[in-house]
Design a protein around this motif. Structure first.
Motif, mmCIF file in Angstrom:
data_model
loop_
_atom_site.group_PDB
_atom_site.id
_atom_site.type_symbol
_atom_site.label_atom_id
_atom_site.label_comp_id
_atom_site.label_asym_id
_atom_site.label_seq_id
_atom_site.Cartn_x
_atom_site.Cartn_y
_atom_site.Cartn_z
ATOM 1 N N HIS A 305 21.753 64.777 10.152
ATOM 2 C CA HIS A 305 22.650 65.636 9.364
ATOM 3 C C HIS A 305 22.193 67.094 9.270
ATOM 4 N N LYS A 307 22.706 69.754 11.014
ATOM 5 C CA LYS A 307 23.674 70.839 11.208
ATOM 6 C C LYS A 307 24.568 71.039 9.985
ATOM 7 N N TYR A 308 24.580 70.053 9.089
ATOM 8 C CA TYR A 308 25.433 70.191 7.902
ATOM 9 C C TYR A 308 24.696 70.798 6.713
ATOM 10 N N PRO A 311 26.053 74.609 5.919
ATOM 11 C CA PRO A 311 27.342 74.650 5.211
ATOM 12 C C PRO A 311 27.284 74.012 3.817
ATOM 13 N N ALA A 312 26.543 72.923 3.658
ATOM 14 C CA ALA A 312 26.454 72.303 2.325
ATOM 15 C C ALA A 312 25.743 73.252 1.355
ATOM 16 N N ARG A 380 31.643 66.767 -2.288
ATOM 17 C CA ARG A 380 31.363 66.398 -0.900
ATOM 18 C C ARG A 380 30.017 66.985 -0.450
ATOM 19 N N LYS A 383 27.216 64.967 -1.723
ATOM 20 C CA LYS A 383 27.076 63.706 -0.972
ATOM 21 C C LYS A 383 26.373 63.963 0.356
ATOM 22 N N VAL A 384 26.740 65.054 1.002
ATOM 23 C CA VAL A 384 26.078 65.410 2.262
ATOM 24 C C VAL A 384 24.593 65.657 2.000
ATOM 25 N N LEU A 387 22.709 62.593 2.104
ATOM 26 C CA LEU A 387 22.486 62.141 3.483
ATOM 27 C C LEU A 387 21.365 62.933 4.155
ATOM 28 N N GLN B 40 33.249 72.371 8.335
ATOM 29 C CA GLN B 40 32.673 71.318 9.188
ATOM 30 C C GLN B 40 32.164 70.124 8.372
ATOM 31 N N LEU B 41 31.996 70.300 7.060
ATOM 32 C CA LEU B 41 31.550 69.167 6.239
ATOM 33 C C LEU B 41 32.591 68.055 6.209
ATOM 34 N N SER B 42 33.843 68.401 6.493
ATOM 35 C CA SER B 42 34.895 67.385 6.425
ATOM 36 C C SER B 42 34.735 66.333 7.512
ATOM 37 N N GLU B 43 33.943 66.640 8.555
ATOM 38 C CA GLU B 43 33.760 65.644 9.618
ATOM 39 C C GLU B 43 32.667 64.616 9.278
ATOM 40 N N VAL B 44 31.947 64.823 8.158
ATOM 41 C CA VAL B 44 30.882 63.884 7.790
ATOM 42 C C VAL B 44 31.490 62.687 7.043
ATOM 43 N N VAL B 46 31.344 60.371 4.307
ATOM 44 C CA VAL B 46 30.614 60.270 3.046
ATOM 45 C C VAL B 46 31.084 59.058 2.231
#
Lengths: 491, 95
Positions: A305, A307-308, A311-312, A380, A383-384, A387, B40-44, B46
């Protein structure tokens, strides 16, 4: 350069103990160096009188045989730390004339142990930036220059003043705060050591809040050993910060020189990002070779995870910032700009008091927390974040002791070169460091070499929660192999 | 998702930051650039993932519910831009 300013903290500690020089002489040497280095804009407030008084008191304690672990060591404090009776602005117009009536726990711990305050150092406004260019007090000029050029470069950010001060020998060490990379990235850009401890290791009490679930204080030093010495004094449980952890502070210095034989070092494949420069790739390879030669076992690992994380982060950090910065209202402290009513007072004060980057983040944060958008963005992102943390936990559960990555995607850039048209360009500086804040882990940036233009590059080591000792042991191996890096004086 | 000029003004008001008319378009562009980046978080996936509430697994320490501080109005008011006696001064709020 003056001799006393070239010492390490460990060296100065020994010299003071052996009465080779006094704390007053040590402070004076630094104050003189600071005066000559004003072109760097590293300090936003010099405190020579306080430094002299503290050094005198330190000399008296040394004479009595009553010296603390940092007795007489002159340090710089980032302007994010509240210092009692000493102006603290977070380098924002909105706090122009704020003089705290209390001392932050971390800086108080340093004074408790005998350290001497040289002054307050420049930072990006409210620590929001990666180049120190958003400071209301103007940018910091890096003491480093490209070979044969005099283009002014950034020292990195947000703790750019602290990094520049330590690199240019204007302090033996300095404090920083790190929310997404604000200690490790400027340390890498200026060829020094910077550590972000595990979340909760240092108290946040009295530090101007940016993003409370990510902020953590840490040291800037010229050697790994000095970082261990400083962290021992800074760290510790504080009942005034409910997120500060009640775990004993080890003698970090004992980890210096410990064998790393048999340690399992993870090399996260997701950090091999598209378009990574050959120089960064080469540096990373060099780091692997050094650790392997010292007996560590290298293991390719996956942090899917990664790369996220950025943005998170750009949801979580602005959301928390918008809440934290709600306190600047023109009523209780700081700037006040009149308006036709109370809302006008708030809106005018905050419009005038906050710079562009801060305003932008407050607005993003307000939006992602606003009714109807909370679940889609903030929830969201959290939650990321779970992860991202789990990625690391899975690796540690498989016996990985620490991970090795580059600290930054490039060396320092020129002032005004990045982020003018697109804020994201600047944000990408933190791509290798931000995951560590999101997961609450400790991370250290250790200088590892120079690029083709003669600018420093750093390697990052990421540890298990409260694995700072492992990072110091590994960091020392890199330092032993790479050596130390000092800018050539031009100021 | 992207924001329009009305939304920019609404956010600015919620955040209590005055925004001049000629700044709205620029801010809209910047906010939309950041929203596009975080998209791009929408592709994770969850599904079933707990949102993080504490990065360090720990039980928050509690202390006895007693007064530990206070009685220092002078220190509290020292940095205030406008005060009278032991009060912060603000424009008239209630008619």
């Amino acid at each position: 350069m003056n001799d006393l300013t070239t010492l390490t903290i460990a060296g100065a500690r020994d010299g003071l103990k052996q009465k080779k020089f006094s704390a007053a002489e040590l402070a004076d040497a630094h104050l003189a160096a600071i005066e000559k280095a004003r072109a760097l804009n590293a300090y936003v407030l010099e405190t020579p009188e306080r430094a002299s008084a503290m050094a005198k008191a330190a000399d008296a304690r040394i004479a009595k045989g009553d010296a603390g672990p940092l007795e007489g060591i002159p340090l710089a404090i980032k302007d994010m730390f509240c210092t009692e009776g000493v102006r603290t602005t977070a380098c924002s117009h909105i706090l122009d004339n704020f003089v705290p009536t209390y001392e932050s726990t971390v800086s108080g711990n340093l004074w408790r142990d005998g350290a001497v305050l040289l002054g307050k150092t420049n930072n990006d406004e409210f620590a929001m930036g990666s180049s120190n260019e958003t400071s209301f007090m103007g940018p910091v000029i890096s003491p480093w220059r490209r070979k044969g050029a005099n283009t002014p470069l950034v020292p990195g950010g947000s703790s750019g003043g602290s990094a520049a001060a330590v690199s240019a020998h204007l302090a033996l060490g300095a404090t920083g705060t790190d929310t997404g990379g604000s200690i490790r990235q400027p340390a890498a850009f200026t060829g020094i050591v910077g550590l972000k401890p595990t979340y909760g290791r240092c108290s946040r009490w009295g530090i101007v809040a940016f993003a409370s679930s990510l902020d953590q204080a840490g040291p800037f030093t010229r050697t790994v050993r000095d970082g261990a010495i400083m962290l021992r004094s800074m760290a510790g449980h504080d009942p005034k910060d409910t997120t500060s952890v009640d775990v004993a502070v080890p003698d970090y210095e004992a980890a210096i020189g410990k064998s790393i034989k048999g340690m399992r070092i993870g090399i996260p494949k997701e950090y091999r990002v598209d378009g990574m420069s050959a120089e960064i790739e080469g540096l990373w390879q060099q780091g692997r070779t050094w650790l392997k030669a010292a007996g560590a076992e290298l293991v390719e690992v996956s942090l899917p995870h990664t790369k996220y994380a950025l943005p998170a982060y750009y949801i979580v950090a602005p959301a928390e910032a918008s809440s934290n910065l709600a306190r600047y209202d023109g009523v209780r402290y700081g700037l006040r700009v009149p308006g036709r009513d109370i809302n006008g007072l708030y809106e005018n004060t905050r419009a005038r008091g906050f710079g562009k980057e801060v305003r932008r983040r407050i607005m993003i944060g307000t939006y992602v927390l606003s009714a109807g958008y909370y679940d889609a963005y903030y929830l969201r992102a959290q939650k990321v974040r779970t992860l991202i943390k789990k990625d690391f936990e899975d690796c540690f559960a498989r016996g990985i002791d620490a991970m090795l990555t580059p600290a930054t995607p490039s060396a320092a850039f020129g002032i005004g070169e990045k982020g003018q048209a697109d804020p994201i360009e600047m944000y990408l500086n933190d791509v290798f460091t931000v995951t560590v804040n999101m997961a609450g882990l400790p991370g250290i940036s250790v200088p590892a070499g120079l690029d083709g233009q003669g600018l420093p590059l750093g390697l990052q080591l990421i540890g298990r929660p409260f694995g700072e000792e492992t990072l110091f042991s590994l960091g020392q191996v890199i330092e032993d192999a790479a050596g130390l890096f000092t800018p050539e004086r031009w100021w | 998702m992207s924001v329009d000029a009305t939304t920019v003004r609404r956010i600015a008001h919620l955040a209590r930051v005055a925004v001049a008319d000629d700044e709205v378009e620029h801010l809209r562009g910047e906010i939309n650039a950041i929203l596009a980046f975080v998209e791009q978080l929408s592709e994770v996936d969850v599904e079933g993932v707990e949102p993080m509430t504490s990065v360090t697994p720990m039980v928050m320490k509690k202390r006895p519910d007693v007064v530990t501080d206070g009685g220092d109005a002078d220190a509290v008011l020292r940095n205030a831009p406008a005060t009278e006696k032991n009060y912060f001064l603000v424009p008239k709020v209630v008619e």
